[in-house]
Design a protein around this motif. Structure first.
Motif, PDB file in Angstrom:
ATOM      1  N   GLY A 340      33.110  43.551  58.148  1.00 40.27           N
ATOM      2  CA  GLY A 340      32.718  42.442  58.204  1.00 40.27           C
ATOM      3  C   GLY A 340      33.171  41.857  59.722  1.00 40.27           C
ATOM      4  N   LYS A 341      33.550  41.194  60.301  1.00 40.70           N
ATOM      5  CA  LYS A 341      34.074  41.094  61.708  1.00 40.70           C
ATOM      6  C   LYS A 341      35.336  40.845  61.563  1.00 40.70           C
ATOM      7  N   TYR A 342      36.130  41.516  63.060  1.00 40.32           N
ATOM      8  CA  TYR A 342      38.003  41.595  63.036  1.00 40.32           C
ATOM      9  C   TYR A 342      37.528  41.905  63.794  1.00 40.32           C
ATOM     10  N   VAL A 343      39.642  41.355  64.446  1.00 44.84           N
ATOM     11  CA  VAL A 343      39.838  41.229  66.165  1.00 44.84           C
ATOM     12  C   VAL A 343      39.877  42.687  66.273  1.00 44.84           C
ATOM     13  N   LYS A 344      39.751  42.846  67.888  1.00 52.78           N
ATOM     14  CA  LYS A 344      40.482  44.153  68.317  1.00 52.78           C
ATOM     15  C   LYS A 344      41.385  43.772  69.449  1.00 52.78           C
ATOM     16  N   GLY A 345      41.928  45.187  69.977  1.00 50.59           N
ATOM     17  CA  GLY A 345      43.181  45.021  70.507  1.00 50.59           C
ATOM     18  C   GLY A 345      44.174  44.750  70.291  1.00 50.59           C
ATOM     19  N   TYR A 346      44.844  45.164  68.941  1.00 46.49           N
ATOM     20  CA  TYR A 346      45.891  45.010  68.777  1.00 46.49           C
ATOM     21  C   TYR A 346      46.978  46.298  69.248  1.00 46.49           C
ATOM     22  N   PRO A 347      48.127  46.544  69.575  1.00 46.73           N
ATOM     23  CA  PRO A 347      48.951  47.284  70.134  1.00 46.73           C
ATOM     24  C   PRO A 347      48.795  48.020  68.608  1.00 46.73           C
ATOM     25  N   ALA A 364      39.612  57.159  66.595  1.00 44.18           N
ATOM     26  CA  ALA A 364      37.671  56.929  66.046  1.00 44.18           C
ATOM     27  C   ALA A 364      37.691  55.273  67.198  1.00 44.18           C
ATOM     28  N   GLY A 365      38.292  54.422  66.645  1.00 45.54           N
ATOM     29  CA  GLY A 365      37.667  53.286  67.435  1.00 45.54           C
ATOM     30  C   GLY A 365      39.366  53.381  68.210  1.00 45.54           C
ATOM     31  N   THR A 366      40.221  54.061  69.233  1.00 40.19           N
ATOM     32  CA  THR A 366      40.926  53.082  69.898  1.00 40.19           C
ATOM     33  C   THR A 366      40.798  52.609  71.425  1.00 40.19           C
ATOM     34  N   LYS A 367      41.743  52.497  72.135  1.00 40.39           N
ATOM     35  CA  LYS A 367      41.596  52.148  73.904  1.00 40.39           C
ATOM     36  C   LYS A 367      42.742  51.903  74.010  1.00 40.39           C
ATOM     37  N   ARG A 368      42.634  53.210  75.572  1.00 41.14           N
ATOM     38  CA  ARG A 368      43.520  52.688  76.319  1.00 41.14           C
ATOM     39  C   ARG A 368      43.610  51.525  77.285  1.00 41.14           C
ATOM     40  N   GLN A 369      45.005  51.041  76.913  1.00 43.35           N
ATOM     41  CA  GLN A 369      45.650  49.896  77.606  1.00 43.35           C
ATOM     42  C   GLN A 369      46.661  49.401  77.916  1.00 43.35           C
ATOM     43  N   GLY A 370      47.073  50.160  79.489  1.00 39.69           N
ATOM     44  CA  GLY A 370      48.716  49.912  80.391  1.00 39.69           C
ATOM     45  C   GLY A 370      48.862  51.406  79.155  1.00 39.69           C
ATOM     46  N   ALA A 371      50.004  51.263  78.801  1.00 37.02           N
ATOM     47  CA  ALA A 371      50.948  52.663  78.186  1.00 37.02           C
ATOM     48  C   ALA A 371      50.306  52.135  76.522  1.00 37.02           C
ATOM     49  N   GLU A 372      49.683  51.648  75.908  1.00 39.63           N
ATOM     50  CA  GLU A 372      49.613  51.279  75.584  1.00 39.63           C
ATOM     51  C   GLU A 372      47.821  51.911  74.088  1.00 39.63           C
ATOM     52  N   ILE A 373      48.328  52.392  72.862  1.00 46.63           N
ATOM     53  CA  ILE A 373      46.820  52.124  72.821  1.00 46.63           C
ATOM     54  C   ILE A 373      46.547  51.377  71.810  1.00 46.63           C
ATOM     55  N   VAL A 374      45.537  50.597  71.666  1.00 44.92           N
ATOM     56  CA  VAL A 374      45.359  49.232  70.545  1.00 44.92           C
ATOM     57  C   VAL A 374      43.528  49.406  70.482  1.00 44.92           C
ATOM     58  N   THR A 375      43.647  48.914  69.298  1.00 44.80           N
ATOM     59  CA  THR A 375      42.641  49.232  68.392  1.00 44.80           C
ATOM     60  C   THR A 375      41.280  48.639  69.133  1.00 44.80           C
TER      61      THR A 375
END
Ligand code: AMP
Ligand code: GLY
Length: 424
Positions: A340-347, A364-375
């Motif tokens: 269902g619904k979920y929040v993204k962007g957690y380190p 699978a569902g990750t993203k690089r955000q600055g030095a971090e990898i986030v959901t």
């Protein structure tokens, strides 16, 4: 050679990981790829994998020799045809062959015509006749939207009321254009298994079997997901059962597709129900399974690129495929709330430690955000362990899982429970 992987999920990360080990692979690209693939592939951005012309242009610019198409949508859009027309070898079926996944009615009709074991069914394009058929057949019964519905267009109805409501939902537009037709199927009892096969359009060579866990919660409860974890091989697929499935299902469907002028090249995924009468087809997919690929490829001893080239070139009969003896387990870490619904962007923390403890962590569902990898998605990571047997692989995988931290992480604690039960 230069190899391009199309897609961005855990399946594509697993493909990239295995392809990168091949001596044939000089340069690996991923479109768009994900942060997990960056160590082994150059990730390309700036175009959609659903824009065939743009993908072909980019493949030419990068002098790609082999393009491996992961997800179903570009296959359905004819990306393999477009690449091949431009002289680039593609691993993946043509648009005409991908119909085996794109239309359940097509898949059922071809199975019926060629006597391939599957549930009895009928296809309907209006609600009244569909409901009449349901009333005649009784429950339990399975109602399916014809087209691609991201795994959500299947309703296994325990009661007549549920089945009738499903017909209304599908024709009422709950799945958009995928619901223009409805397939109604007999309910099959048994244990499910996934059997993927390499094929060049003439020969089908099965991979090791595996088993997915589609429900969100422990004990196979809760809503259907894209898959919460897998293990390979599946004990239910004994050597004899795999041979039976190869002879009664894989080889006949490949011959049937060729005969119908839709030769199927690439990876054919047979979702099977092991019934008292033997293996029957639940569904075919025109691609590798996700997360089945994450456990099957780590057990492949042979060079994946050699096999893929043989599939593209039509000489798979000359290939010998070797597998390791052990077992592999993949536990999917999902965002809380998925499917269902979920929040993204957690380190995300602990990726390196988890990889050391388990063996592999596929993104699978990750993203690089600055030095971090986030959901950045519902299914975030797949932690994979390989060991001598399933229980040892399960233990190792869960040690890896325990080391990964992100807010609201959700995963199943009982991956491989059916296999563990069989061992007593
Ligand atoms: P599908 O998307 O066709 O794989 O269906 C999703 C899930 O629904 C399958 O993995 C099965 O668990 C279940 N299913 C589909 N068709 C049948 C059937 N005819 N009998 C029993 N279960 C089914
Ligand atoms: N794991 C199910 C699928 O790939 O369709």
């Amino acid at each position: 050679m230069n190899i391009l992987i199309i897609g961005s999920g855990g399946r594509e990360h697993a493909l990239a990981w295995k392809i990168a080990q091949s001596p044939r692979c000089e340069k690996l690209y991923a479109l768009p790829g994900n942060p997990g693939m960056e160590e082994i592939a150059e990730c390309l951005t700036g175009l959609s994998i659903e824009d065939n012309e743009a993908v072909v242009r980019m493949a030419k610019e990068k002098s790609i020799d082999l393009a491996v198409i992961g997800p179903e949508v570009p296959l359905m859009n004819g990306l393999a045809d477009a690449l091949e027309a431009a002289g680039i070898s593609a691993f993946g079926p043509s648009q005409k062959a991908a119909a085996i996944e794109g239309s359940k009615a097509f898949a059922k009709d071809i199975m019926k015509k060629y006597g391939i074991p599957t549930a009895k069914y009928q296809t309907f394009s209006e609600a009244a006749t569909a409901k009449k058929y349901i009333a005649e057949e009784g429950a339990p019964i399975v109602v399916k939207a014809d087209g691609l519905a991201a795994g959500k267009g299947v309703i296994v109805a325990a009661t007549l009321e549920e089945a009738l409501a499903a017909v209304d939902d599908i024709f009422g537009g709950a799945f958009g254009a995928a619901g223009a037709k409805v397939v109604i199927e007999e309910f099959m009892q048994g244990e499910e298994a996934s059997l993927l096969a390499f094929t060049d359009g003439k020969t089908a060579l099965p991979m090791l079997s595996s088993q997915d866990h589609k429900r969100a919660y422990d004990g196979d409860k809760g809503p259907n997901t894209g898959g919460m974890g897998t293990y390979a091989p599946a004990p239910v697929m004994t050597a004899k059962m795999t041979q039976e499935a190869t002879e009664k299902i894989l080889q006949p469907i490949i011959a049937a597709m060729a005969k119908e002028g839709r030769p199927f090249k690439g990876c054919l995924y047979a979702g099977l129900m092991i019934t008292e009468e033997g293996p029957k087809v639940v569904e075919f997919n025109a691609r590798f399974g996700d997360p089945e690929t994450q456990v099957v490829l780590p057990l492949l001893k042979s060079d994946l690129v050699e096999i893929m080239l043989a599939c593209a070139e039509g000489n798979l009969d000359k290939q010998k495929i070797e597998w390791e003896d052990g077992a592999a387990v993949c536990v999917v870490l999902a965002s809380g709330g998925y499917p269902g619904k979920y929040v993204k962007g957690y380190p995300i923390e602990g990726l390196t430690a988890a990889k050391e403890a388990a063996m592999l962590v596929f993104h699978a569902g990750t993203k690089r955000q600055g030095a971090e990898i986030v959901t950045a998605g519902g299914r975030v990571l797949g932690v994979v362990a390989k060991a001598k047997d399933i229980p040892s692989a399960v233990n190792k995988a869960y040690v890896g899982v325990s080391l990964i931290k992100f807010k609201d992480v959700h995963y199943r604690h009982d991956i491989a429970h059916l296999a563990m039960k069989k061992r007593g």
